[in-house]
Design an enzyme around this catalytic site. Structure first.
Site, PDB file in Angstrom:
ATOM      1  N   CYS A 192       0.760  -1.126  -0.102  1.00  0.00           N
ATOM      2  CA  CYS A 192       0.104  -0.214  -0.287  1.00  0.00           C
ATOM      3  C   CYS A 192       0.953   1.188  -0.128  1.00  0.00           C
ATOM      4  O   CYS A 192       1.813   1.507  -1.005  1.00  0.00           O
ATOM      5  CB  CYS A 192      -1.058  -0.204   1.219  1.00  0.00           C
ATOM      6  SG  CYS A 192      -2.108   1.294   1.353  1.00  0.00           S
ATOM      7  N   ASP A 248      -8.835  -3.338  -7.550  1.00  0.00           N
ATOM      8  CA  ASP A 248      -8.422  -2.340  -6.616  1.00  0.00           C
ATOM      9  C   ASP A 248      -9.100  -0.995  -7.130  1.00  0.00           C
ATOM     10  O   ASP A 248      -8.713  -0.369  -7.973  1.00  0.00           O
ATOM     11  CB  ASP A 248      -6.713  -2.294  -6.591  1.00  0.00           C
ATOM     12  CG  ASP A 248      -6.242  -1.449  -5.590  1.00  0.00           C
ATOM     13  OD1 ASP A 248      -7.024  -0.210  -5.067  1.00  0.00           O
ATOM     14  OD2 ASP A 248      -5.080  -1.475  -5.054  1.00  0.00           O
ATOM     15  N   HIS A 258      -7.495  -4.283  -3.461  1.00  0.00           N
ATOM     16  CA  HIS A 258      -6.324  -3.696  -2.801  1.00  0.00           C
ATOM     17  C   HIS A 258      -6.372  -4.364  -1.432  1.00  0.00           C
ATOM     18  O   HIS A 258      -7.299  -4.595  -0.820  1.00  0.00           O
ATOM     19  CB  HIS A 258      -6.734  -2.147  -2.530  1.00  0.00           C
ATOM     20  CG  HIS A 258      -5.403  -1.200  -1.729  1.00  0.00           C
ATOM     21  ND1 HIS A 258      -4.544  -1.099  -2.618  1.00  0.00           N
ATOM     22  CD2 HIS A 258      -5.308  -1.025  -0.675  1.00  0.00           C
ATOM     23  CE1 HIS A 258      -3.990  -0.198  -2.056  1.00  0.00           C
ATOM     24  NE2 HIS A 258      -4.035  -0.466  -0.721  1.00  0.00           N
TER      25      HIS A 258
END
Length: 294
Positions: A173, A230, A263
């Site tokens: 991330c 994502d 994600h």
């Protein structure tokens, strides 16, 4: 409840006991996760410290500030064949239990893994809800992160248990973006793996350039691991990074996109976890590091 790095449950006798123990341990470890990531999934992976040395340490950054970090390394190190260093870069949530566990996973593979607390000057995010985390992280200069990572490598070398000529990096991330940036910063980096790190973004004095803008400066082979579902990293930004690398003549980097993942698909403590893709990505990461000398 606080649980120390060396306090792990023994092997369960049957499936029922395994479920019970996992529930107890997950509950105990909740205190080790950032507030913003709770509740923690019962599927959270827990790697023990058997055969390892692991724990919290501090090293000095370039500005003299003490930077806390978690490290893990095999307990027995051959002085003639020291482990390569793997920098593990935190998610936006800081160095919580998942990031520590990733360090232990690398140590089980024979690496010296270290995860520095990269917001130490700006403030802790462990006890903050999501809306209070962004202002803290927004104050973290990219240049400061780069020098802290350099200092983490220097610390690893100072222990006598790591080969600082073989350095790799991985991040998740927020840390995934940092992987790309560090590959442009450190010309001696052997390899990197960026998990769903942002590739574009608005420039500002503290974060002046995005990975896409730095594509021509990236010398180390980086493996990008992304999810097609994502919602924060659209596929066109991934294609933009691929195009930027191609334009720069960079044939060392590769970006993989998992069609069914969103994600955070590596984060086994979250609902976004995709076991199949996470395991495949980590297997490919290990092969990538070895292929490129880390």
């Amino acid at each position: 409840m606080e649980i120390k790095d060396t306090e792990w449950l023994s092997e369960p006798k049957n499936d029922s006991e395994a479920v019970s123990r996992r529930t107890v341990l997950t509950s105990a470890l909740t205190a080790g996760f950032a507030l913003a990531v709770q509740p923690v999934s019962a599927e959270t992976i827990i790697t023990d410290t058997a055969g390892l040395k692991a724990g919290m340490i501090k090293f000095k950054g370039a500005d003299g500030v003490e930077v806390p970090a978690y490290y893990a390394v095999p307990a027995k190190v051959d002085p003639k064949k020291k482990p390569a260093v793997v920098l593990v870069v935190q998610e936006i949530f800081g160095v919580h239990e998942h990031i520590k566990d990733v360090c232990r996973r690398f140590a089980k593979q024979g690496y010296f893994a270290i995860a520095p607390e990269l917001y130490v000057r700006e403030g802790s995010v462990s006890d903050k809800p999501m809306n209070e985390i962004f202002p803290i992280v927004g104050k973290v200069p990219d240049a400061q992160v780069m020098t802290d990572l350099d200092a983490a490598v220097a610390y690893a070398a100072s222990t006598g248990k790591a080969d600082s000529s073989r350095v790799a990096i991985t991040g998740f991330c927020w840390g995934g973006r940092i992987v790309w940036l560090y590959a442009a910063h450190n010309p001696k980096l052997k390899a990197g793996a960026a998990w769903y790190g942002r590739l574009v973004g608005q420039s500002n004095p503290l974060q002046p350039k995005s990975p896409t803008e730095l594509a021509a400066s990236i010398k180390a082979p980086i493996l990008g691991l992304y999810g097609a579902k994502d919602r924060g990293i659209p596929l066109d930004s991934i294609e933009g990074m691929r195009a930027a690398l191609k334009t720069a003549g960079n044939t060392k980097c590769e970006i993989l996109v998992y069609p069914d993942s969103e994600h955070g698909f590596h984060a086994d403590y979250r609902p976004s976890y995709n076991e199949k893709d996470a395991k495949d990505g980590f297997t490919k990461l290990l092969a990538w590091f070895k292929k490129n000398g880390a």
